[in-house]
Design a protein around this motif. Structure first.
Motif, short mmCIF file in Angstrom:
data_model
loop_
_atom_site.label_atom_id
_atom_site.label_comp_id
_atom_site.label_asym_id
_atom_site.label_seq_id
_atom_site.Cartn_x
_atom_site.Cartn_y
_atom_site.Cartn_z
N GLY A 226 -3.10 0.98 -3.66
CA GLY A 226 -2.35 -0.51 -3.22
C GLY A 226 -2.35 -1.58 -4.43
O GLY A 226 -3.19 -1.23 -5.27
N PHE A 227 -1.64 -2.48 -4.14
CA PHE A 227 -2.03 -3.63 -5.06
C PHE A 227 -1.78 -4.96 -4.42
O PHE A 227 -1.12 -4.91 -3.28
N GLY A 228 -2.39 -6.13 -4.61
CA GLY A 228 -2.05 -7.24 -3.95
C GLY A 228 -2.47 -8.24 -5.17
O GLY A 228 -1.79 -8.19 -6.09
N ARG A 229 -3.58 -9.17 -4.69
CA ARG A 229 -3.82 -10.11 -5.92
C ARG A 229 -4.32 -9.24 -7.12
O ARG A 229 -4.07 -9.65 -8.15
N GLN A 230 -5.11 -8.24 -6.82
CA GLN A 230 -5.48 -7.40 -7.79
C GLN A 230 -4.67 -6.57 -8.22
O GLN A 230 -3.88 -5.80 -7.63
N ALA B 216 3.24 -5.57 4.25
CA ALA B 216 3.00 -6.38 5.49
C ALA B 216 3.65 -7.90 5.09
O ALA B 216 3.54 -8.13 3.67
N GLY C 60 -9.38 -7.87 -4.45
CA GLY C 60 -9.25 -6.31 -4.21
C GLY C 60 -9.91 -5.91 -3.07
O GLY C 60 -10.09 -4.55 -2.76
N ASP C 61 -10.61 -6.69 -2.25
CA ASP C 61 -11.38 -6.22 -1.19
C ASP C 61 -10.66 -5.55 0.03
O ASP C 61 -11.22 -4.79 0.76
N ARG D 46 -11.84 -10.19 1.87
CA ARG D 46 -12.52 -11.10 0.82
C ARG D 46 -13.18 -12.31 1.37
O ARG D 46 -14.29 -12.87 1.29
N THR E 221 0.85 -1.07 0.11
CA THR E 221 0.04 -0.23 -0.05
C THR E 221 1.04 1.26 0.18
O THR E 221 1.89 1.47 0.64
N GLU F 107 3.84 0.76 2.57
CA GLU F 107 3.62 -0.37 3.68
C GLU F 107 3.51 -1.77 2.96
O GLU F 107 2.60 -1.95 2.13
N LYS G 155 -7.74 -5.58 3.06
CA LYS G 155 -7.05 -6.15 4.27
C LYS G 155 -7.29 -5.50 5.55
O LYS G 155 -7.21 -4.30 5.45
N ARG H 295 -7.66 -11.07 5.69
CA ARG H 295 -8.12 -10.79 4.28
C ARG H 295 -9.76 -10.63 4.35
O ARG H 295 -10.54 -11.36 4.54
N1 LIG Z 1 1.52 -7.54 1.96
C1 LIG Z 1 0.57 -6.24 1.83
N2 LIG Z 1 1.15 -5.18 2.48
C2 LIG Z 1 0.27 -4.24 2.59
N3 LIG Z 1 -0.60 -3.94 1.95
C3 LIG Z 1 -1.28 -5.01 1.24
C4 LIG Z 1 -0.71 -6.34 1.06
N4 LIG Z 1 -1.40 -6.96 0.37
C5 LIG Z 1 -2.46 -6.20 -0.11
N5 LIG Z 1 -2.38 -4.91 0.38
C6 LIG Z 1 -3.42 -3.89 0.30
O1 LIG Z 1 -4.65 -4.60 0.30
C7 LIG Z 1 -5.22 -4.18 -0.93
C8 LIG Z 1 -6.34 -5.33 -1.50
O2 LIG Z 1 -5.42 -6.76 -1.69
P1 LIG Z 1 -5.97 -7.57 -2.52
O3 LIG Z 1 -4.92 -8.55 -2.54
O4 LIG Z 1 -5.74 -6.78 -4.07
O5 LIG Z 1 -7.29 -8.02 -2.25
P2 LIG Z 1 -7.66 -9.54 -1.97
O6 LIG Z 1 -6.99 -9.61 -0.54
O7 LIG Z 1 -9.31 -9.18 -1.64
O8 LIG Z 1 -7.38 -10.53 -2.88
C9 LIG Z 1 -4.03 -4.05 -1.94
O9 LIG Z 1 -4.44 -3.00 -2.71
C10 LIG Z 1 -3.08 -3.39 -0.91
O10 LIG Z 1 -3.53 -1.84 -0.52
#
Ligand SMILES: Nc1ncnc2c1ncn2[C@@H]1O[C@H](COP(=O)(O)OP(=O)(O)O)[C@@H](O)[C@H]1O
Ligand SMILES: Nc1ncnc2c1ncn2[C@@H]1O[C@H](COP(=O)(O)OP(=O)(O)O)[C@@H](O)[C@H]1O
Ligand SMILES: Nc1ncnc2c1ncn2[C@@H]1O[C@H](COP(=O)(O)OP(=O)(O)O)[C@@H](O)[C@H]1O
Lengths: 123, 409, 409, 409, 123, 123
Positions: free
Chosen positions: F46-50, E75, F98-99, E114, E40, E73, F101, E112
């Protein structure tokens, strides 16, 4: 502060203070006098006891819940914590609702990116 | 066919008035954008509201009484006008439509008032401001306007102010100065120990757009003030006015740029914008008779002077967020006093008399009116409103509600 | 009464020049807004500064020497102009005021220079740019302008460029290209392995406003270039020009929209804006003789071509943040070569000769001047200034100081 | 010399058409800025795209078929026009260039369509909207326009709509209403239990600029609709129109300001902007015959009515982000019904008939066309696209990509 | 909370890094190579040794104390901490003043949204 | 971590939740029902799975890596943590990628600036 500092605790704390935006300059100056040499600020919006205000748009009044605030983050040695917190509390207080809050966290580690210095040297 | 030729001449003159009027009306947008760009975002909705409301009020007041006071049935060479309503009736031998003249003149009064809004921005109560607008546009401006343009005593004296360096711009600045003195500086502008803190405007593209709009509108402002187009000599005169107006503005911008570079090693955009406007105000007193080179020189004088004036007023703790008093007042005075260099009909003495009379009258009258409003309802918003911004207090909505801004600036 | 009819005709023509000139002047604001919208926010103050300063300098230089070089006392059919100062004197039988002609012409030179500022944006030193402005507007443009519009050798050859597809737009683009080649691409625009990274502009409403302003101003640009309004056939010609100008711009926008949709399934607004401008540049070489349908076709050609040209220049690593070289250079050339389809006085050969001569001359002259400035004082800001933005370095102030922006873009 | 006088008259009239047309074209920019300022930043690129594309399409369709349908070779007093292409040929005794008339008329059709884009903003699919644009500007508008301005049955009936309160503004609003009804409200606008959530526009300076542009352009819109300038009585008429147009707009702004202050104790800027526009729409049905005082009263009626209308439509869950239906539809109807008060040629009955006929026809025709498009390809973007913003979906780029915004608003 | 806390340390850390804005893309790529799949970012302003710069407005020069930075940030599991910190330190360093700092915190819990997955599964 | 965790952990937690922006209003309402009376929000990306999406600019498609999200920060007593986390998880979940955390930290101290009240009184 908890007893944990006495028990060894972290030697560095992160102090995160939510304040009224127009207090930023004064707080910054007060902290400079305490020898604080670094901080990070970010615009935030928040609410607590102070509940926002109504705005008017095209004939509809509506509640804006979040009020603009500024968040300061100051990493410092544990022993400075009390002084920093006291200084912010004193300067940022107007006595009116919405003055903000200070949150203190333990910090595991600090690294200065430029040099790789660690912890206390990196503050 | 003679009739038709005269009718054509009438039509062409009328069209020229109308086109000029449209251009001057457009200056209202210029002032609105300039001022919206030079205030902080928390006061932007309010300054926009003031600008559109003042234009509307100025047009209405001038229609109801102002035009009549200024132009209709007045004694030649007089001081006190004949008070009446509406716009009177056309002379039989008029060479343009009376309504087109009104249309052209009405937008001038709005210009005068637009100058005020910038100087008192970010702390003046909306409704106090609008009340003052009623008085300035319905009474103060028409009275002093009559003295020169309505064939009153200043015109008899030989005072020359072609398109209104003093009558419009100087008057606006004098009213603004009176307001600023009674109002005081914005919170945070001056420190306890004499420090001057700059308060940067929030949107420089808007300020630049506003300046370009004003520059464009000025072609109507000065060009239309020839009041006749439809013969060869007048057509040439109007063309000269256009060339000189443009030259003075260009030179003003360049001068301000150079002065900034010399003094601070940087090109301060807002100063350059003020420099262009300063050139325009300076040439406005007499855009017809100078050669283009003289117009450039006048523009450069204005464009340099405005920089020093802005800095000096700041030192005097006269807080003018957009530089209106310097641009319109100081350079307006400069323009008036420069007239005799190109126009032999004018003398330094009468120019000085006219200038002092107009600015003095407007300043005093405005001071009294502002003072009365201050007693009546106050002119300055409360401290809390000022800190949190006038938009929320007066208008109920932010100008950019979705955008995150650093609020402490 | 005959005299009056002639005087009226003189007045009407003059007024037409003045109104056209005001509209072209307004294009300076259009370029300023377009470019301010298409650069990043950290360079916005600087591009605004360049735009207002270049307009001021262009007007001043053209007054001092440019107009004289281009139009006064030149040999018919010549190559080297007669160098002199100021604007000369009017012919006895002139059908409009000389000053109105100057006013109309002076704003053209500013247009040529505005084209340059966009292409070299975000990395060119302010003062180097302004120095180049002095030379282009005082010397390079007047010389090549003389060849066609000042009755020089290209006009004798039969080269047709009605309102300046090559003389103004092509010339601006050639000067820009020379600058871009010497300057190099913005940092971060191209990757080590040939990747192309888009650098989105920061404010699309401003860019759109700029395009609308240019579109409006173009009615003066093309409409005024008929140079005569006050009889029936000329009035009809001016009207046709207006209709064709508008039709080409509209068709250009539609074509760009369709091409984008076909190629990327999206409506890329900045391409549509460029498409409208491309249509305008294309029709500018000959807006009087095409039928409206041909004007639409020319506009569509321009609006399609510009999309491919922008993509191609990007592939060639010619970094032009606003697409100026494609819009004004490539479509200017297209317009010139299309003239013979509607105007039988023009031949493909002379059009090609004229085009190559003008663009070649301006490119080479500009390359030399840019090169000299580069040696003298450098033309590119330092790496650190570029990364942190030119606003802080050259102007000392951000364009939107209160707003929080993602700085890494 | 007679010939020359007639030619001059022809030229002056033509020039007047062209200048008026340029001003009306400029209104396209006004609508674009107004709408871009009143939508959320996530939909700003898309609304800009719609605005420039609709202008381009409207101009092209009206050239191809619209003008012909509306004006060429039609039966006097008829209902069904004669369908054909292009703009026909000029009458021998015309007093202005045919092309200048086309140029003036073509920008009107764009205005009608611009009204629609605002009302359906933030949720209507781009390509569905553009398809509708083709039909409205090529067919629906020309047909109903023929009825009055093309000498069709409404004109024979004595229906008076000088510059298009119903024909342009009402028609645009009727088409918009049909679209909005089929489209539904924006997500988040209305709560489950009848709550109304305001969705503030993202950029009020843009909205204000748009209003000033429209105000300026309206001088061409109404002023040009006199269709003749070059004799004394017409010149006076045009001047009166200008004065009345300005007076009504000013009064409309003031009325809205006062109503807001009385009802909510605040000066709601967007309502004041709508008030000015409401005054303009109201006077448009008959700007020539009222006295300026009556024009003020009409403007005040419009400016007050629009505030209540906007609030009422909101209660009816007709979601119109920019207030277009209230400004152009409700106040257009008001203007039409006010005509008999100043123009004795008009009767309340024929005005009502004309109004109902035009609005009814446009509403039904539009409803059918929108409905067909809905079946064919859908008219509303998907939920996800609406939440994340149309810019990314339709245009691929944000309007302010560098700025940080609070996305949930 | 997991049992691991009883073993004397959280198994997840939050790494918060202040970097120069134009380094963001490079850092992101480097972290992707380490297998970091989420982060993030937020715009912040800060000062430390690097003390802002002067701006000029209408003839008055003034100090802008805060310089734009970006805060990342991330995690991650405790065992990754060192690698992430090292990667950022390496990539974000220009050797010039103002390169930024890295702060490491303990994390009690991650969820998480979701799926409701917890802690390590939620990273 | 300090020994205090073994003693039952800090009595205050900071809950930091990354959510989809348009969920903010609903989450705020749900938390109000739980009695949460204060929070701070900030825009983040942010990004994560999305993984972001492609944008198009002048004929070049490019990846926008970071998606706009909103970060909520809620300081609360430890015993509320689970309820707050559950409420956010429930409301902010759309089931689509993308929901977001939720991260939970220990808080050492809270100070109300206006009054100087500490910890639980300051929440
Ligand atoms: N390891 C991480 N450290 C910090 N922020 C994170 C981390 N993983 C995800 N995020 C934040 O959470 C948001 C959603 O994560 P994402 O993986 O896309 O969704 P989901 O958990 O629903 O699959 C990201 O856009 C990011 O801002
Ligand atoms: N429980 C909380 N968690 C996170 N932030 C909080 C919390 N309570 C308050 N805040 C932040 O502190 C700011 C000031 O709180 P508020 O209660 O209005 O002031 P005061 O404590 O002076 O009455 C809020 O706007 C919000 O940003
Ligand atoms: N004590 C601190 N607390 C919080 N943030 C800090 C602190 N010191 C520095 N920072 C952040 O790190 C950034 C870089 O610090 P700086 O001292 O200028 O760089 P360097 O460590 O390379 O000398 C600052 O702009 C600020 O955002």
């Amino acid at each position: 502060m908890t007893g944990s500092a006495a028990l060894g605790g972290q030697i560095m704390k992160m102090i995160s203070a939510i304040i009224k935006p127009f207090k930023l300059d004064e707080v910054r100056e007060a902290l400079a006098e305490l020898g604080i040499e670094g901080m990070t600020v970010v615009d935030v919006k928040g609410f607590g006891r102070q509940r926002g205000h109504t705005e008017l748009y095209r004939g509809a009044e509506y509640q804006v819940d979040f009020i603009p605030k500024i968040k300061l983050e100051i990493a410092t040695r544990s022993e400075n914590t009390q002084r920093v917190v006291d200084a912010i509390t004193e300067i940022a207080s107007t006595g009116k609702i919405g003055d903000g809050k200070i949150f203190v966290y333990d910090l595991e580690q600090i690294v200065r990116i430029r040099t790789g210095e660690l912890d206390e040297e990196a503050i | 066919m003679e009739n038709t030729v005269i009718e054509l001449q009438f039509s062409l003159n009328t069209f020229y008035f109308l086109v000029s009027g449209i251009l001057v009306m457009w200056m209202a947008a210029g002032f609105a954008m300039l001022e919206a760009g030079l205030v902080r975002s928390k006061n932007t909705t309010e300054i926009l509201t003031k600008n559109i409301a003042l234009y509307a009020i100025a047009c209405t007041m001038f229609l109801l009484v102002g035009y009549n006071i200024m132009y209709v049935d007045n004694v030649e060479g007089g001081v006190v006008p004949n008070f009446g309503a509406l716009i009177g009736s056309a002379a039989a031998d008029a060479d343009h439509a009376l309504e087109s003249d009104f249309f052209f003149q009405v937008v001038f009064v709005a210009t005068a008032m637009s100058i005020v809004s910038g100087a008192v921005a970010e702390r003046m109560k909306l409704w106090a401001f609008l009340l003052f607008t009623v008085v300035l546009t319905g009474l103060i401006y028409p009275i002093e306007g009559y003295w020169t343009w309505g064939a009153g005593f200043l015109s008899e004296l030989g005072f020359v102010d072609f398109a209104g360096s003093a009558i419009v711009h100087g008057a606006g600045a004098a009213a603004a100065l009176a307001g600023v003195l009674l109002l005081g500086a914005r919170k945070g502008k001056y420190g306890k120990n004499g420090e001057i803190y700059p308060i940067p405007g929030s949107n420089l593209p808007l300020a630049t757009l506003g300046t370009f709009i004003l520059w464009m509108g000025w072609f109507g402002f000065n060009g239309g003030s020839q009041l006749f187009l439809a013969d060869k000599s007048n057509a040439i005169a109007v063309s000269q006015i256009m060339v000189n107006t443009n030259a003075a503005a260009a030179a003003g911008a360049i001068a301000a740029l150079v002065v900034c570079k010399l003094m601070w090693k940087k090109a301060d955009l807002t100063m350059i914008l003020n420099g262009a406007l300063a050139g325009l105000v300076t040439i406005t007193a007499e855009p017809a008779s100078p050669t283009p080179i003289l117009a450039c020189i006048l523009g450069m004088l204005g464009g340099s002077l405005v920089v020093f004036s802005i800095v000096a007023l700041d030192k005097l703790r006269i807080d003018d967020p957009v530089g209106a008093i310097s641009v319109h007042g100081v350079c307006g005075a400069l323009g008036i006093m420069m007239v005799p260099f190109s126009n032999s009909d004018a003398s330094f003495a009468t120019q000085a008399i006219g200038l002092v009379t107009i600015l003095g009258f407007v300043f005093i009258a405005s001071y009294i009116v502002w003072g009365m409003i201050k007693t009546l309802m106050g002119i300055r918003v409360g401290e809390e409103e000022e800190l949190s911004g006038m938009d929320q207090h007066d208008c109920g909505i932010d100008a950019y509600p979705e955008f995150v801004t650093i609020r402490n600036k």
